[in-house]
Structure formats: structure tokens, C-alpha cells
Design an enzyme around this catalytic site. Structure first.
Site: not given
Length: 301
Positions: A183, A265
Site C-alpha cells: 500500500h 505503507e
């Protein structure tokens, strides 16, 4: 008057009978001498050039024995041979066309949440889903070169999703040794850096993470360390207290996993400096390399 018949004629000299033998010898002797000289030369060379004729020496014409070991047999085994890794590229580029489907609620154990979301993007419009799939492809190539069997939860081969619960089931069914969900965040400007999300302890409803909490934490730490080192970026300055490590119990992709799994992330798409990295193909390759090295380290450990 004298008479001499045939019997009284003077005898003619006989032609010598040894002439053919002489001719034969004249032909054979030089040939034999030439053969002897050739034999001596070959024998002398075979014996180290000392001029000694090797009597009775036999030169074998049989082919040399060839080892059955090939170059491939001598190669070291691939480090990830026999390992299964599932890569989960976050979101889907066409989710926005299927709002009803992705807004459908699914059971994640602790509660019910949307099937999926559209993800975020940079201010210039570079979509998170495009970023995650690109890094996933690069990561797959790196892992396959080391012998791993790699599966993707989606490869732009479906109209939307898959839903978060299905993403977890794909890793479970594959009996993956490790699952990584890729992500990029959508926090505010000035908030920078990467962070890795690990599953917290959940034992509720259809969710039970008790057996994967510890190995997932190890996987997360290895990826965080190698990602930061390879990419040259720092851990998040807004989550994880500077460690780049976060634990959550509200993500269906983690709650429903039965195999070691983490999210990463890779940066904040809404920050100008992070966005410049994320939109760089060279940096995305480094991101894939850092994640790969973390996975390899975990699987070897």
C-alpha cells in the site's frame, strides 16, 4: 659344307630372374623406412620426446569419460525453492467503477467493513492501485529468481477487488509461508515515511490471529529494516513512534489470515517529497528490493 640344326645353335644368355625382386625391394624399402621414421617420431613424442621407440605401445581411441555432473547440478540450490509467497497489491484500478460492489460489507471478525476501497493517489493523480501493482510485479520477479512460488491476489485481471476477506483466503488457501500487502498512505502533507502494519491478537467470530501474531511481527521487522536500508527512506514520522512498526486489529486482511502476513505503507502519496519517490520507477525498484530482502531474511530465519 657344315650344317648346324637348332640343337647345334649357340645357347642364348638367360634373362636374370631376380629383377622383379629387386624392383619390389626398391619400392618397399624406402616405404618401410619412411614408416619407421614416422613411428619413431610419434613414439618419441608420446614418450616425452627422448627418441625412444615405444615397442608394443597401444594408443587408445576410446572417447574420454565425461562426468555426469552438469553445470546446473553444481549450482547452489535456490534460496527460496519450495517456499510460497503471496503478494497482495492493495486496491484495484477499476474499483471506482464498482462502488456498489466495493461498498458491500464483509465480516472481518471484530466487525463488518467495506469489501474494498478505491485507495488514494498523489496530488498529480498517480493512483495507489497503479503503484501497488507495479511494485508487486517487480517483487514477484525478484522472488521468482530465487526459486519462490509467487501468487498475486489480483493482477488487474478482475473488475474490482477482491474483497478484503477474499484477499486473506487467497493466502490461506495457498498455505503461504509469507504474505505481504502493498500500500501507500494518504496522510497530510509533511507526514512522511513508511510503516509496516502487523496483526494484533484477535480471537473473535471468524477471526483468530493467535498463531500468526509472533511470526508476523518477525516478518514485519525484517521488511521494515530492509526496506528502509535499501530505499534510503526513514520510518513514518506520524505513526509508530519512529519505529515504522504499527499493530492493528481492524483490518480484515490481517484478522482473517491464518499465515504470517503484514501490510506495508511505502510512503505518503499526499506529501510532495514522498510522492516524488513513489512516482519514480527507480525508487519503486528499490522498494521491491527492500521488501524482497525482508521476506528472504524472514524465510531463512
Amino acid at each position: 659344307m657344315s650344317y648346324a640344326g637348332p640343337e647345334f645353335e649357340s645357347p642364348q644368355p638367360r634373362r636374370p630372374r631376380r629383377r622383379p625382386l629387386t624392383l619390389a625391394l626398391a619400392v618397399l624399402v624406402p616405404g618401410a623406412l619412411l614408416g619407421w621414421l614416422l613411428y619413431e617420431g610419434v613414439g618419441g613424442a608420446a614418450d616425452g620426446g627422448n627418441g625412444t621407440v615405444a615397442v608394443g605401445k597401444v594408443t587408445s581411441t576410446a572417447p574420454a569419460t565425461v562426468s555426469s555432473t552438469t553445470a546446473d547440478d553444481r549450482k547452489p540450490p535456490l534460496p527460496l525453492k519450495g517456499k510460497v509467497v503471496v503478494i497482495d497489491p492493495g486496491h484495484n484500478l477499476t474499483n471506482f467503477r464498482h462502488t456498489a460492489e466495493i461498498n458491500r460489507k464483509v465480516d472481518i471478525g471484530t466487525n463488518r467493513k467495506e469489501c474494498d476501497t478505491t485507495g488514494t493517489s498523489t496530488n498529480s493523480g498517480y493512483a495507489e492501485a497503479k503503484f501497488t501493482l507495479d511494485v508487486a510485479h517487480r517483487l514477484r520477479t525478484l522472488l521468482e529468481k530465487q526459486g519462490a512460488t509467487v501468487k498475486l491476489t489480483q493482477d488487474a485481471d478482475r473488475p474490482y477487488g477482491p474483497c478484503v476477506d477474499e484477499r486473506a483466503r487467497i493466502g490461506n488457501r495457498a498455505k503461504a509461508d509469507a504474505v505481504v500487502s502493498i500500500h501507500a498512505d494518504g496522510a497530510g502533507s509533511g507526514q512522511r515515511g513508511y510503516h509496516v502494519i502487523m496483526p494484533g491478537r484477535v480471537h473473535k467470530g471468524i477471526a483468530d490471529t493467535r498463531r500468526i501474531v509472533a511470526p508476523s511481527a518477525t516478518l514485519g521487522k525484517r521488511i521494515a529494516a530492509d526496506f528502509g536500508r535499501v530505499t534510503g527512506t526513514k520510518p513514518s514520522n506520524y505513526l509508530g513512534n519512529g519505529t515504522g512498526m504499527v499493530t492493528r486489529t481492524d483490518l480484515g486482511g490481517l484478522n482473517l489470515s491464518t499465515v504470517p502476513k503484514v501490510f506495508i505503507e511505502c510512503g505518503n502519496m499526499r506529501d510532495r517529497k514522498d510522492a516524488a519517490l513513489i512516482t519514480s520507477a527507480a525508487w519503486r525498484q528499490k522498494a521491491a528490493q527492500g521488501i524482497s530482502e525482508g521476506i528472504v531474511s524472514f524465510l531463512h530465519g
